[in-house]
Scaffold this motif. Structure first.
Motif, PDB file in Angstrom:
ATOM      1  N   GLY A  74      -0.933  -9.077  -2.861  1.00 44.39           N
ATOM      2  CA  GLY A  74       0.090  -8.169  -3.358  1.00 44.39           C
ATOM      3  C   GLY A  74       0.032  -7.960  -4.861  1.00 44.39           C
ATOM      4  O   GLY A  74      -0.713  -8.646  -5.575  1.00 44.39           O
ATOM      5  N   PRO A  75       0.805  -7.023  -5.379  1.00 43.99           N
ATOM      6  CA  PRO A  75       0.753  -6.671  -6.801  1.00 43.99           C
ATOM      7  C   PRO A  75       1.139  -7.804  -7.743  1.00 43.99           C
ATOM      8  O   PRO A  75       0.772  -7.791  -8.911  1.00 43.99           O
ATOM      9  CB  PRO A  75       1.751  -5.504  -6.910  1.00 43.99           C
ATOM     10  N   ASP A  76       1.857  -8.812  -7.236  1.00 47.57           N
ATOM     11  CA  ASP A  76       2.263  -9.928  -8.096  1.00 47.57           C
ATOM     12  C   ASP A  76       1.311 -11.120  -8.010  1.00 47.57           C
ATOM     13  O   ASP A  76       1.545 -12.143  -8.657  1.00 47.57           O
ATOM     14  CB  ASP A  76       3.674 -10.391  -7.720  1.00 47.57           C
ATOM     15  N   VAL A  77       0.245 -10.988  -7.219  1.00 48.18           N
ATOM     16  CA  VAL A  77      -0.700 -12.094  -7.047  1.00 48.18           C
ATOM     17  C   VAL A  77      -1.732 -12.055  -8.173  1.00 48.18           C
ATOM     18  O   VAL A  77      -2.415 -11.048  -8.371  1.00 48.18           O
ATOM     19  CB  VAL A  77      -1.412 -12.003  -5.677  1.00 48.18           C
ATOM     20  N   ALA A  78      -1.847 -13.144  -8.895  1.00 44.54           N
ATOM     21  CA  ALA A  78      -2.720 -13.179 -10.070  1.00 44.54           C
ATOM     22  C   ALA A  78      -4.197 -13.107  -9.707  1.00 44.54           C
ATOM     23  O   ALA A  78      -4.987 -12.458 -10.388  1.00 44.54           O
ATOM     24  CB  ALA A  78      -2.444 -14.442 -10.880  1.00 44.54           C
ATOM     25  N   ASP A  79      -4.584 -13.772  -8.635  1.00 39.70           N
ATOM     26  CA  ASP A  79      -5.996 -13.818  -8.247  1.00 39.70           C
ATOM     27  C   ASP A  79      -6.107 -13.422  -6.776  1.00 39.70           C
ATOM     28  O   ASP A  79      -6.303 -14.275  -5.906  1.00 39.70           O
ATOM     29  CB  ASP A  79      -6.546 -15.233  -8.475  1.00 39.70           C
ATOM     30  N   PRO A  80      -5.973 -12.130  -6.476  1.00 40.26           N
ATOM     31  CA  PRO A  80      -5.859 -11.690  -5.084  1.00 40.26           C
ATOM     32  C   PRO A  80      -7.143 -11.888  -4.273  1.00 40.26           C
ATOM     33  O   PRO A  80      -8.250 -11.842  -4.808  1.00 40.26           O
ATOM     34  CB  PRO A  80      -5.527 -10.198  -5.218  1.00 40.26           C
ATOM     35  N   LEU A  81      -6.949 -12.106  -2.988  1.00 38.12           N
ATOM     36  CA  LEU A  81      -8.063 -12.193  -2.050  1.00 38.12           C
ATOM     37  C   LEU A  81      -8.246 -10.848  -1.352  1.00 38.12           C
ATOM     38  O   LEU A  81      -7.340 -10.015  -1.320  1.00 38.12           O
ATOM     39  CB  LEU A  81      -7.781 -13.281  -1.000  1.00 38.12           C
ATOM     40  N   ALA A  82      -9.419 -10.650  -0.788  1.00 35.71           N
ATOM     41  CA  ALA A  82      -9.702  -9.424  -0.040  1.00 35.71           C
ATOM     42  C   ALA A  82      -9.204  -9.593   1.391  1.00 35.71           C
ATOM     43  O   ALA A  82      -9.575 -10.548   2.076  1.00 35.71           O
ATOM     44  CB  ALA A  82     -11.197  -9.136  -0.050  1.00 35.71           C
ATOM     45  N   VAL A  83      -8.353  -8.669   1.831  1.00 36.59           N
ATOM     46  CA  VAL A  83      -7.792  -8.735   3.180  1.00 36.59           C
ATOM     47  C   VAL A  83      -8.126  -7.451   3.930  1.00 36.59           C
ATOM     48  O   VAL A  83      -7.962  -6.347   3.405  1.00 36.59           O
ATOM     49  CB  VAL A  83      -6.259  -8.919   3.153  1.00 36.59           C
ATOM     50  N   VAL A  84      -8.589  -7.608   5.173  1.00 36.11           N
ATOM     51  CA  VAL A  84      -8.768  -6.491   6.092  1.00 36.11           C
ATOM     52  C   VAL A  84      -7.790  -6.703   7.240  1.00 36.11           C
ATOM     53  O   VAL A  84      -7.740  -7.787   7.834  1.00 36.11           O
ATOM     54  CB  VAL A  84     -10.203  -6.419   6.638  1.00 36.11           C
ATOM     55  N   VAL A  85      -6.990  -5.696   7.533  1.00 33.17           N
ATOM     56  CA  VAL A  85      -6.002  -5.784   8.611  1.00 33.17           C
ATOM     57  C   VAL A  85      -6.562  -5.098   9.843  1.00 33.17           C
ATOM     58  O   VAL A  85      -7.129  -4.006   9.767  1.00 33.17           O
ATOM     59  CB  VAL A  85      -4.672  -5.137   8.183  1.00 33.17           C
ATOM     60  N   ILE A  86      -6.412  -5.766  10.988  1.00 33.65           N
ATOM     61  CA  ILE A  86      -6.923  -5.225  12.243  1.00 33.65           C
ATOM     62  C   ILE A  86      -5.810  -5.291  13.274  1.00 33.65           C
ATOM     63  O   ILE A  86      -5.079  -6.281  13.344  1.00 33.65           O
ATOM     64  CB  ILE A  86      -8.180  -6.008  12.700  1.00 33.65           C
ATOM     65  N   THR A  87      -5.635  -4.221  14.040  1.00 34.09           N
ATOM     66  CA  THR A  87      -4.510  -4.174  14.976  1.00 34.09           C
ATOM     67  C   THR A  87      -4.835  -3.304  16.177  1.00 34.09           C
ATOM     68  O   THR A  87      -5.752  -2.473  16.138  1.00 34.09           O
ATOM     69  CB  THR A  87      -3.247  -3.631  14.282  1.00 34.09           C
ATOM     70  N   THR A  88      -4.061  -3.497  17.230  1.00 34.86           N
ATOM     71  CA  THR A  88      -4.172  -2.660  18.429  1.00 34.86           C
ATOM     72  C   THR A  88      -3.436  -1.353  18.233  1.00 34.86           C
ATOM     73  O   THR A  88      -3.726  -0.366  18.903  1.00 34.86           O
ATOM     74  CB  THR A  88      -3.564  -3.412  19.636  1.00 34.86           C
ATOM     75  N   PHE A  89      -2.497  -1.333  17.299  1.00 33.01           N
ATOM     76  CA  PHE A  89      -1.558  -0.225  17.209  1.00 33.01           C
ATOM     77  C   PHE A  89      -1.910   0.753  16.094  1.00 33.01           C
ATOM     78  O   PHE A  89      -1.935   0.390  14.926  1.00 33.01           O
ATOM     79  CB  PHE A  89      -0.137  -0.769  16.996  1.00 33.01           C
ATOM     80  N   ASP A  90      -2.156   1.988  16.474  1.00 32.80           N
ATOM     81  CA  ASP A  90      -2.491   3.042  15.522  1.00 32.80           C
ATOM     82  C   ASP A  90      -1.192   3.701  15.042  1.00 32.80           C
ATOM     83  O   ASP A  90      -0.898   4.843  15.371  1.00 32.80           O
ATOM     84  CB  ASP A  90      -3.418   4.063  16.193  1.00 32.80           C
ATOM     85  N   LEU A  91      -0.403   2.939  14.283  1.00 32.89           N
ATOM     86  CA  LEU A  91       0.879   3.434  13.795  1.00 32.89           C
ATOM     87  C   LEU A  91       0.823   3.604  12.283  1.00 32.89           C
ATOM     88  O   LEU A  91       0.478   2.671  11.560  1.00 32.89           O
ATOM     89  CB  LEU A  91       2.008   2.455  14.158  1.00 32.89           C
ATOM     90  N   ASP A  92       1.175   4.791  11.816  1.00 34.42           N
ATOM     91  CA  ASP A  92       1.074   5.084  10.393  1.00 34.42           C
ATOM     92  C   ASP A  92       1.843   4.094   9.524  1.00 34.42           C
ATOM     93  O   ASP A  92       1.377   3.688   8.466  1.00 34.42           O
ATOM     94  CB  ASP A  92       1.581   6.498  10.103  1.00 34.42           C
ATOM     95  N   GLU A  93       3.046   3.701   9.991  1.00 34.87           N
ATOM     96  CA  GLU A  93       3.837   2.805   9.155  1.00 34.87           C
ATOM     97  C   GLU A  93       3.166   1.449   8.986  1.00 34.87           C
ATOM     98  O   GLU A  93       3.281   0.811   7.939  1.00 34.87           O
ATOM     99  CB  GLU A  93       5.258   2.640   9.717  1.00 34.87           C
ATOM    100  N   TYR A  94       2.435   1.008   9.999  1.00 37.06           N
ATOM    101  CA  TYR A  94       1.686  -0.245   9.884  1.00 37.06           C
ATOM    102  C   TYR A  94       0.575  -0.111   8.845  1.00 37.06           C
ATOM    103  O   TYR A  94       0.378  -0.977   8.000  1.00 37.06           O
ATOM    104  CB  TYR A  94       1.053  -0.618  11.229  1.00 37.06           C
ATOM    105  N   VAL A  95      -0.174   0.975   8.958  1.00 37.40           N
ATOM    106  CA  VAL A  95      -1.303   1.166   8.050  1.00 37.40           C
ATOM    107  C   VAL A  95      -0.818   1.246   6.606  1.00 37.40           C
ATOM    108  O   VAL A  95      -1.345   0.573   5.720  1.00 37.40           O
ATOM    109  CB  VAL A  95      -2.098   2.446   8.402  1.00 37.40           C
ATOM    110  N   TYR A  96       0.172   2.072   6.394  1.00 36.59           N
ATOM    111  CA  TYR A  96       0.660   2.279   5.033  1.00 36.59           C
ATOM    112  C   TYR A  96       1.227   0.988   4.452  1.00 36.59           C
ATOM    113  O   TYR A  96       0.976   0.644   3.297  1.00 36.59           O
ATOM    114  CB  TYR A  96       1.725   3.368   5.035  1.00 36.59           C
ATOM    115  N   ALA A  97       1.992   0.252   5.271  1.00 36.90           N
ATOM    116  CA  ALA A  97       2.560  -1.013   4.800  1.00 36.90           C
ATOM    117  C   ALA A  97       1.457  -2.002   4.447  1.00 36.90           C
ATOM    118  O   ALA A  97       1.545  -2.722   3.447  1.00 36.90           O
ATOM    119  CB  ALA A  97       3.476  -1.604   5.867  1.00 36.90           C
ATOM    120  N   ALA A  98       0.400  -2.028   5.260  1.00 35.89           N
ATOM    121  CA  ALA A  98      -0.719  -2.940   4.987  1.00 35.89           C
ATOM    122  C   ALA A  98      -1.401  -2.582   3.672  1.00 35.89           C
ATOM    123  O   ALA A  98      -1.726  -3.458   2.862  1.00 35.89           O
ATOM    124  CB  ALA A  98      -1.724  -2.900   6.134  1.00 35.89           C
ATOM    125  N   LEU A  99      -1.629  -1.301   3.446  1.00 36.75           N
ATOM    126  CA  LEU A  99      -2.289  -0.868   2.214  1.00 36.75           C
ATOM    127  C   LEU A  99      -1.401  -1.126   1.001  1.00 36.75           C
ATOM    128  O   LEU A  99      -1.878  -1.565  -0.051  1.00 36.75           O
ATOM    129  CB  LEU A  99      -2.661   0.612   2.301  1.00 36.75           C
TER     130      LEU A  99
END
Length: 220
Positions: A74-99
């Motif tokens: 997240g924006p407050d994390v000093a040394d962020p890790l790379a995250v890829v989110v994978i899901t069964t659900f093609d829901l816009d709100e999920y994608v946007y929230a993840a990004l």
């Protein structure tokens, strides 16, 4: 031989974790080093092991994939890790929230082994890979709702070339694809992307893409 890309997989379904591990371990240069059945455990493992990439399901107990992503990238994390989110659900709100939480990629579970491996490699390299069938639809749809906070403005005007790079990043192109498309070197692309992040006060190319849509640089 270069060191393998170390991955942590988190999914509340054991059969899904096993499948993801088998797919990734079969890929050259990728190694799954740990698994978690819930988000809290995934965050703990990620902070301790510092993998190159975290692969998180969205729906998990105790702490879902979006919250886990925010804690690690997240924006407050000093040394962020790379995250890829994978899901069964093609829901816009999920994608946007993840990004918004800082994810560098978003895939559906039916994406297939090749795209999964591409997403992991892209995230490890600092690129982003979002399932092609959701990228433009998602970003353009949410651009119309307006950002939650005032958009960052460039500390100095973008150059013509930076505007070109901005549009290609917004369309989900990787650095290599941008280099081929614009007939410039890979190092030049990386330099321009770094300059965009500096000028816009953003941390990764996903944020660059969202900024491009939210400022209407990319037309629907």
């Amino acid at each position: 031989m270069s060191e393998p890309i170390r991955v942590i997989v988190a999914d509340d379904q054991e059969i899904a974790r096993t499948g993801l591990r088998m797919i990734l371990d079969a890929q050259p240069g990728i190694e799954v080093i740990a698994e978690a059945g819930d988000g809290a455990r995934a965050v703990e493992l990620a902070r301790r092991l510092r993998p190159e990439v975290c692969l998180f399901d969205i729906r998990m107990p105790s702490c879902d994939g979006i919250e886990a992503t925010a804690r690690l990238a997240g924006p407050d994390v000093a040394d962020p890790l790379a995250v890829v989110v994978i899901t069964t659900f093609d829901l816009d709100e999920y994608v946007y929230a993840a990004l918004r939480a800082g994810a560098r990629g978003f895939l559906l579970k039916d994406a297939g082994p090749d795209l999964l491996a591409q997403a992991v490699r892209a995230a490890a390299a600092g690129d982003a890979l979002i399932a092609p069938n959701v990228t433009a639809r998602l970003l353009s749809a949410f651009a119309g709702t307006g950002p939650a906070q005032p958009l960052a403005q460039p500390v100095e005007p973008l150059t013509e070339r930076e505007e070109e790079i901005l549009l290609t990043v917004a369309r989900g192109r990787t650095n290599s694809e941008i280099a081929d498309e614009l007939h410039i070197s890979l190092s030049t692309v990386k330099s321009h992307v770094a300059s965009l992040m500096t000028k816009l006060g953003l941390r990764n190319r996903v944020e660059i893409a969202m900024w491009a849509y939210e400022t209407r640089r990319v037309r629907r």
